[in-house]
Enzyme design. Structure first.
Site, PDB file in Angstrom:
ATOM      1  N   GLN A 197     -45.359 -63.132  -4.641  1.00  0.00           N
ATOM      2  CA  GLN A 197     -45.212 -62.032  -5.629  1.00  0.00           C
ATOM      3  C   GLN A 197     -43.727 -61.844  -5.784  1.00  0.00           C
ATOM      4  O   GLN A 197     -43.699 -61.069  -6.711  1.00  0.00           O
ATOM      5  CB  GLN A 197     -45.652 -61.000  -4.910  1.00  0.00           C
ATOM      6  CG  GLN A 197     -47.447 -60.856  -4.620  1.00  0.00           C
ATOM      7  CD  GLN A 197     -47.838 -59.447  -3.829  1.00  0.00           C
ATOM      8  OE1 GLN A 197     -48.166 -59.854  -2.721  1.00  0.00           O
ATOM      9  NE2 GLN A 197     -47.409 -58.476  -4.390  1.00  0.00           N
ATOM     10  N   PHE A 228     -52.378 -58.970  -2.523  1.00  0.00           N
ATOM     11  CA  PHE A 228     -52.483 -57.438  -2.491  1.00  0.00           C
ATOM     12  C   PHE A 228     -51.051 -56.907  -1.325  1.00  0.00           C
ATOM     13  O   PHE A 228     -51.377 -56.095  -0.658  1.00  0.00           O
ATOM     14  CB  PHE A 228     -53.838 -57.487  -1.339  1.00  0.00           C
ATOM     15  CG  PHE A 228     -54.905 -58.089  -2.079  1.00  0.00           C
ATOM     16  CD1 PHE A 228     -55.413 -57.572  -3.098  1.00  0.00           C
ATOM     17  CD2 PHE A 228     -55.434 -59.243  -1.556  1.00  0.00           C
ATOM     18  CE1 PHE A 228     -56.518 -58.243  -3.951  1.00  0.00           C
ATOM     19  CE2 PHE A 228     -56.562 -59.665  -2.187  1.00  0.00           C
ATOM     20  CZ  PHE A 228     -57.164 -59.043  -3.483  1.00  0.00           C
ATOM     21  N   ARG A 310     -42.949 -44.190   1.427  1.00  0.00           N
ATOM     22  CA  ARG A 310     -43.877 -43.813   0.530  1.00  0.00           C
ATOM     23  C   ARG A 310     -45.137 -42.889   1.430  1.00  0.00           C
ATOM     24  O   ARG A 310     -45.807 -42.118   0.543  1.00  0.00           O
ATOM     25  CB  ARG A 310     -44.501 -45.217  -0.315  1.00  0.00           C
ATOM     26  CG  ARG A 310     -45.757 -44.675  -1.395  1.00  0.00           C
ATOM     27  CD  ARG A 310     -46.065 -46.112  -1.942  1.00  0.00           C
ATOM     28  NE  ARG A 310     -44.803 -46.526  -3.014  1.00  0.00           N
ATOM     29  CZ  ARG A 310     -45.076 -46.186  -4.365  1.00  0.00           C
ATOM     30  NH1 ARG A 310     -46.274 -45.277  -4.887  1.00  0.00           N
ATOM     31  NH2 ARG A 310     -44.105 -46.237  -5.183  1.00  0.00           N
ATOM     32  N   ARG A 342     -51.553 -53.263  -0.645  1.00  0.00           N
ATOM     33  CA  ARG A 342     -52.026 -52.270  -1.667  1.00  0.00           C
ATOM     34  C   ARG A 342     -52.231 -50.935  -1.509  1.00  0.00           C
ATOM     35  O   ARG A 342     -52.840 -50.358  -0.642  1.00  0.00           O
ATOM     36  CB  ARG A 342     -53.318 -52.956  -1.935  1.00  0.00           C
ATOM     37  CG  ARG A 342     -53.944 -52.088  -3.467  1.00  0.00           C
ATOM     38  CD  ARG A 342     -55.251 -52.740  -3.901  1.00  0.00           C
ATOM     39  NE  ARG A 342     -55.667 -52.525  -5.209  1.00  0.00           N
ATOM     40  CZ  ARG A 342     -56.727 -53.335  -5.831  1.00  0.00           C
ATOM     41  NH1 ARG A 342     -57.299 -53.924  -5.192  1.00  0.00           N
ATOM     42  NH2 ARG A 342     -56.940 -53.150  -7.150  1.00  0.00           N
ATOM     43  N   ALA A 521     -45.915 -52.365  -6.371  1.00  0.00           N
ATOM     44  CA  ALA A 521     -45.718 -51.035  -6.563  1.00  0.00           C
ATOM     45  C   ALA A 521     -46.527 -50.553  -7.990  1.00  0.00           C
ATOM     46  O   ALA A 521     -46.094 -49.311  -8.688  1.00  0.00           O
ATOM     47  CB  ALA A 521     -44.201 -50.713  -6.915  1.00  0.00           C
ATOM     48  N   GLU A 730     -52.949 -50.010  -7.729  1.00  0.00           N
ATOM     49  CA  GLU A 730     -53.130 -49.579  -6.321  1.00  0.00           C
ATOM     50  C   GLU A 730     -53.679 -47.886  -6.187  1.00  0.00           C
ATOM     51  O   GLU A 730     -54.434 -47.971  -5.288  1.00  0.00           O
ATOM     52  CB  GLU A 730     -51.390 -49.199  -5.822  1.00  0.00           C
ATOM     53  CG  GLU A 730     -50.858 -50.516  -5.520  1.00  0.00           C
ATOM     54  CD  GLU A 730     -49.395 -50.233  -5.193  1.00  0.00           C
ATOM     55  OE1 GLU A 730     -49.186 -50.444  -3.645  1.00  0.00           O
ATOM     56  OE2 GLU A 730     -48.563 -49.804  -5.790  1.00  0.00           O
TER      57      GLU A 730
END
Length: 787
Positions: A197, A228, A310, A342, A521, A730
């Site tokens: 990714q 994911f 987060r 995710r 994100a 997400e």
């Protein structure tokens, strides 16, 4: 092309026909070697000796590498260098790489591994959050976010509840396991095809470990077979190992992890242990919340601090918390380093507050639906977000919740799902049946869109227009099945005013677009789409200038600002008779010696976060959604059936409704898996017990709701984003809390909602049945409604 036109996934035909090329499909040549990873079989210990002398004698073995053979630093941690490429004197989890083998076949590599002798001194491992807490084994310092006066909030509360919630791990279970192919070039060059990714980070770490400048390392990604988050940092490992072997042998090498090895070696979604204390008034409105979020980091930091951050920022979910303290503790364990997945901590943070809301409702003997509504951010009437004179728009980290869609979604979904009527019917059903109980829940999502590490919110693009009027787009995002390339292709066609068949999105390549951020994100389209638009605006400016000059040869001047790109034509909108086909204009521009290639760049504006103070504006905007789920539970077995799910989700002006609905439904089902069937089990030695598809239970067709209704919220364009759209990847994952809490509602019905069920994530059949049996036991002992 028209924005409303239905566009299929750009790789769809190749997926169906089997022509789609993944890293493992790339044809190299007869010199390709098979790479294999020799990893630790114990969770914690010292390596007393390592002997590969017999393995090296085996015909067909070209290299066996240990940490001694690494040219650069023996480190591959993406943020903090605390993760060795190959173990040196100590191992810290089962699956930690110790040696690498390059052989002419997989069978030869496995035989060579069997000849390697490793002697360990076994040390006691730490295998759970609670054990790490007892031993004080933090992997990094704790974090805190605090606002208001929490002590005063508790004093002003009519009721106080306390408790804890265990939140389990989750395996990514991408269809394509970790894979990389490394091909040495001339000199120090190395080309890498990686299922990653984050090509730029993969490039950077390969260069560092191989002691090369980045310009010598080219990483390319055509597509991934799912990711994911599991290939945001941990794809780096496979790519680095492959490159080490390729550099040592000067031959192409491929490593493709066997499914069982992939599950043993790689990290999962972070398990959490959430301790909470909540104060609320007689209406169920929260006055104070004190939360401790304990996170299992595993054996290295990886992305743990960002995940934990987060999680802390999403402790509020959709609810205003006037007085709140959130402590985040990252704990070390002797398990593979947990990583992005995710939602990236959002699900774990939201799980705590959803449990609190549900407990408040049962404590007050009210419908949790009403408690949620009373605690929403803002107010039903848009009067400065005030309710009873209280400002209700500020998050715990002091970002204002703007363009709040919660009440709009609520009103529409409560009506379309017929919630009140179905709730009465469920109550009647539960009164009539002893061994089968139904439950229902509605849960919201408010999810922040942007990397919380602000500098990552940037993207680049390269757009080439060819003389025949076709367009090749390069950008920094990666395709993992989510439809990013499809949306980018649409954006390019819409911005150029041309048909879709003129546009191709190329493989992501570090030599085309450098220094990119991860596709993560949920920001892939926001960032890369805007960068592509920026490049196209430059090209349209050049083309417009030349076309206006050409049109002006007929007499009256045409102005560049009046030139319009539409339906494969370029015209002067003040004099529509002045027009030419797109490819004709491009050809003229080329002969006028004007560049038809441009780079684009975008950075997200006005976002920042002060970690010391725990405040800022970390998110560009919020995405909203809600789901209503109804389930039926067999009280004798713990089996549940998802009867109906209604989803209404906010994606702004959808770029591609079909892809967005697919993402929403897929995210919901993946979330249901995490909340119900997907349980990672380790034994007392730190050995993962369920590391294959026959023992690890991802959702299947029977877990899809019998009646599945998904709608996009209409008429709510986003502000200051590419074509007024919103991220979708997400946020829908957390809609699965409606299923999780519907199951809890059905369990609660066993005791006529008088007792608080014991509950956790995942709510497996075993968890459901044990919870039911404990309620039955309380009923057998004649316990009354708790005070």
């Amino acid at each position: 092309m028209s924005k409303s036109q239905q566009i299929h996934h750009e790789s769809g035909p190749f997926h169906v026909s089997g022509e789609a090329v993944y890293a493992d499909d790339i044809l190299v040549n007869s010199r390709l070697l098979h790479g294999h990873v020799v990893y630790s079989t114990i969770a914690h210990g010292r390596i007393r000796s390592f002997d590969a002398s017999e393995a090296r004698k085996l015909p067909g073995v070209f290299a066996i590498l240990t940490y001694h053979d690494i040219p650069g630093p023996n480190q591959m941690g993406p943020v903090i260098h605390d993760e060795p490429v190959l173990a040196e004197a100590q191992v810290n989890f089962i699956g930690q790489a110790i040696a690498l083998i390059a052989a002419d076949s997989e069978a030869t590599a496995l035989e060579a591994e069997s000849l390697i002798e490793i002697d360990y001194e076994v040390l006691e491992p730490i295998l759970s959050i609670r054990e790490a807490m007892r031993k004080g084994k933090l992997i990094q310092p704790a974090r805190k976010i605090e606002r208001g006066d929490i002590d005063l909030g508790f004093e002003e509360s009519d009721h106080i509840i306390e408790g804890s919630l265990e939140v389990g791990a989750q395996e990514h279970w991408y269809l394509e396991t970790q894979c990389a192919v490394a091909i040495p070039g001339e000199g120090a060059e190395i080309q890498v095809y990686s299922s990653t990714q984050h090509p730029s980070e993969t490039q950077a770490l390969i260069a560092e470990v191989l002691d090369l400048p980045k310009m010598e390392v080219e990483v390319q990604v055509r597509r991934m077979g799912g990711a994911f988050g599991g290939k945001e940092t941990q794809a780096n490992h496979t790519a680095i190992w492959t490159c080490l072997l390729a550099q040592a042998t000067r031959r192409p090498v491929k490593i493709r992890l066997f499914r069982d090895d992939d599950q043993k070696i790689t990290g999962k979604r972070h398990p959490f242990l959430i301790n909470y204390k909540a104060g609320f008034d007689n209406d169920g409105v929260i006055r104070a919340l004190d939360v401790e979020e304990n996170c299992d980091a595993g054996a290295a930091v990886d992305l743990t601090m960002a995940v934990l951050e987060r999680a802390m920022m999403h402790t509020d979910n959709s609810y205003f918390l006037p007085n709140v303290r959130i402590i985040g503790n990252p704990w070390f364990t002797n398990l593979p380093s947990n990583t992005a997945f995710r939602g990236f901590g959002g699900p774990q943070g939201m799980a705590g507050i959803e449990m609190v809301i549900d407990r408040i409702a049962r404590h007050l003997q009210q419908d949790a639906t009403d408690i949620r509504y009373r605690n929403f951010y803002g107010s039903p009437s848009p009067q400065n977000g005030r309710q009873n004179g209280e400002e209700r728009e500020s998050t715990p980290y002091l970002q204002k919740v703007e363009h709040n869609r919660l009440y709009t979604i609520w009103d529409q979904l409560m009506t379309s799902s017929e919630y009140r009527d179905r709730r009465r019917a469920i109550d009647d059903f539960n009164a009539a049946y002893e061994f089968t109980k139904k439950g229902m829940a509605i849960t919201p999502v408010k999810f922040g869109i942007s990397f919380t590490t602000s500098f990552l919110n940037q993207a680049g693009a390269l757009v080439n227009v060819y003389k025949d009027g076709t367009i090749l787009v390069n950008h920094g995002g990666t395709e993992m099945g989510q439809g990013l390339h499809t949306k980018i292709r649409q954006i390019a066609a819409l911005e150029f005013g041309v048909s879709l068949d003129r546009v191709k999105v190329n493989a992501t390549n570090t030599s085309k677009v450098p220094n990119t951020s991860a596709t993560a994100a949920s920001a892939g389209t926001d960032l890369n789409g805007a960068a592509v638009k920026n490049a196209i605006e430059k090209l349209k400016g050049r083309i417009s200038h030349e076309v206006a000059r050409y049109f002006s040869e007929d007499g009256d001047d045409s102005k560049p600002e009046d030139i319009l790109f539409e339906a494969d034509w370029i015209l002067d909108q003040t004099r529509p008779e002045r027009k030419m086909k797109f490819e004709e204009a491009v050809s003229k521009v080329y002969f006028d010696q004007v560049s038809l290639s441009a780079t684009g760049f975008y950075k997200t504006p006005d976002i920042w976060f002060d970690r010391e103070k725990g405040e800022g504006r970390p998110y560009h905007y919020f995405a909203f959604g809600m789901a209503v789920t109804e389930v039926m539970v067999d009280t004798l077995t713990g089996y549940y059936k998802n009867l109906r799910t209604d989803i209404l989700h906010d994606v702004g002006d959808s770029l591609n409704p079909a892809i967005d609905i697919g993402q929403i439904e897929g995210g919901y089902i993946q979330g249901v898996g995490w909340c119900t069937t997907e349980e990672c089990k380790w034994d007392d030695s730190g050995r993962l017990l369920n590391h294959s598809p026959d023992t690890y239970k991802i959702p299947n067709v029977q877990d899809i709701p019998e009646d599945f209704r998904t709608e996009l919220l209409q008429g709510v364009p986003n502000i200051n984003t590419i074509r007024k759209s919103k991220a979708v990847a997400e946020p829908p994952f957390m809609l699965a809390f409606s299923c999780w809490l519907a199951i809890k509602d059905a369990i609660s019905a066993v005791g006529n909602h008088a007792f608080e069920p014991e509950f956790r994530i995942p709510a497996t059949n075993e968890t459901i049945l044990l919870s039911i049996e404990k309620i039955k036991d309380r009923l057998r002992h004649g316990q009354s409604v708790p005070g």
